[in-house]
Write a protein that holds these residues in place. Structure first.
Motif, PDB file in Angstrom:
ATOM      1  N   LEU A  58       0.650  -1.152   0.136  1.00  0.00           N
ATOM      2  CA  LEU A  58       0.075   0.153  -0.481  1.00  0.00           C
ATOM      3  C   LEU A  58       0.504   1.186   0.235  1.00  0.00           C
ATOM      4  O   LEU A  58       0.921   1.932  -1.013  1.00  0.00           O
ATOM      5  CB  LEU A  58      -0.984  -0.153   1.400  1.00  0.00           C
ATOM      6  N   TYR A  59       2.029   1.569   0.578  1.00  0.00           N
ATOM      7  CA  TYR A  59       3.353   2.211   0.467  1.00  0.00           C
ATOM      8  C   TYR A  59       3.262   2.624  -0.249  1.00  0.00           C
ATOM      9  O   TYR A  59       3.974   3.873  -1.060  1.00  0.00           O
ATOM     10  CB  TYR A  59       4.269   2.062   1.326  1.00  0.00           C
ATOM     11  N   ILE A  61       2.155   1.831  -3.769  1.00  0.00           N
ATOM     12  CA  ILE A  61       1.013   2.204  -4.566  1.00  0.00           C
ATOM     13  C   ILE A  61       0.769   3.596  -4.723  1.00  0.00           C
ATOM     14  O   ILE A  61       0.317   4.211  -5.151  1.00  0.00           O
ATOM     15  CB  ILE A  61      -0.418   1.227  -4.795  1.00  0.00           C
ATOM     16  N   ILE A  62       0.496   4.057  -3.503  1.00  0.00           N
ATOM     17  CA  ILE A  62      -0.096   5.659  -2.871  1.00  0.00           C
ATOM     18  C   ILE A  62       0.778   6.559  -2.767  1.00  0.00           C
ATOM     19  O   ILE A  62       1.909   6.228  -2.009  1.00  0.00           O
ATOM     20  CB  ILE A  62      -0.544   5.079  -1.604  1.00  0.00           C
ATOM     21  N   PRO A  63       0.679   7.389  -3.954  1.00  0.00           N
ATOM     22  CA  PRO A  63       2.105   8.243  -3.371  1.00  0.00           C
ATOM     23  C   PRO A  63       2.358   9.351  -2.809  1.00  0.00           C
ATOM     24  O   PRO A  63       3.279  10.003  -2.828  1.00  0.00           O
ATOM     25  CB  PRO A  63       1.906   8.816  -4.767  1.00  0.00           C
ATOM     26  N   ALA A  64       1.375   9.917  -2.194  1.00  0.00           N
ATOM     27  CA  ALA A  64       0.695  10.277  -1.313  1.00  0.00           C
ATOM     28  C   ALA A  64       1.371  10.338   0.453  1.00  0.00           C
ATOM     29  O   ALA A  64       1.994  11.478   1.475  1.00  0.00           O
ATOM     30  CB  ALA A  64      -0.067  10.437  -0.325  1.00  0.00           C
ATOM     31  N   LEU A  65       2.121   9.171   0.397  1.00  0.00           N
ATOM     32  CA  LEU A  65       2.859   8.464   1.496  1.00  0.00           C
ATOM     33  C   LEU A  65       4.295   8.638   1.894  1.00  0.00           C
ATOM     34  O   LEU A  65       5.361   8.269   2.484  1.00  0.00           O
ATOM     35  CB  LEU A  65       2.609   7.361   1.508  1.00  0.00           C
ATOM     36  N   HIS A  66       4.630   8.684   0.350  1.00  0.00           N
ATOM     37  CA  HIS A  66       6.281   8.819  -0.322  1.00  0.00           C
ATOM     38  C   HIS A  66       6.650   9.797  -1.297  1.00  0.00           C
ATOM     39  O   HIS A  66       7.012   9.660  -2.524  1.00  0.00           O
ATOM     40  CB  HIS A  66       6.329   7.500  -0.611  1.00  0.00           C
ATOM     41  N   ARG A  67       6.597  11.128  -0.814  1.00  0.00           N
ATOM     42  CA  ARG A  67       7.142  12.257  -1.375  1.00  0.00           C
ATOM     43  C   ARG A  67       8.525  12.773  -0.833  1.00  0.00           C
ATOM     44  O   ARG A  67       8.823  12.076  -0.093  1.00  0.00           O
ATOM     45  CB  ARG A  67       5.674  13.200  -1.185  1.00  0.00           C
TER      46      ARG A  67
END
Length: 67
Positions: A58-59, A61-67
């Protein structure tokens, strides 16, 4: 133009990740349901690793979590 090498690497990573989650979950079920006392902690550990793999996916897949 399709980057086939990137497509292949995503395909392989998806298959390996899915098989890893299924394997850990099935090992966890097998060990937790066993009558042997020492296997239960390993079953719980397998469930924890399965959950960590899902959270890591999930980390990724979701771009907001790893900017």
């Amino acid at each position: 133009m399709i980057d086939w090498l990137a497509f292949l690497s995503v395909l392989v990573a998806s298959i390996v990740g899915a098989c890893g989650v299924v394997f850990l979950f099935s090992i966890g079920l097998r060990f937790v349901g066993s009558d042997v006392r020492w296997r239960r902690p390993f079953g719980v550990l397998a469930f924890v690793l399965c959950g960590l793999l899902i959270v890591y996916g999930l980390y990724l897949i979701i771009p907001a979590l790893h900017r």
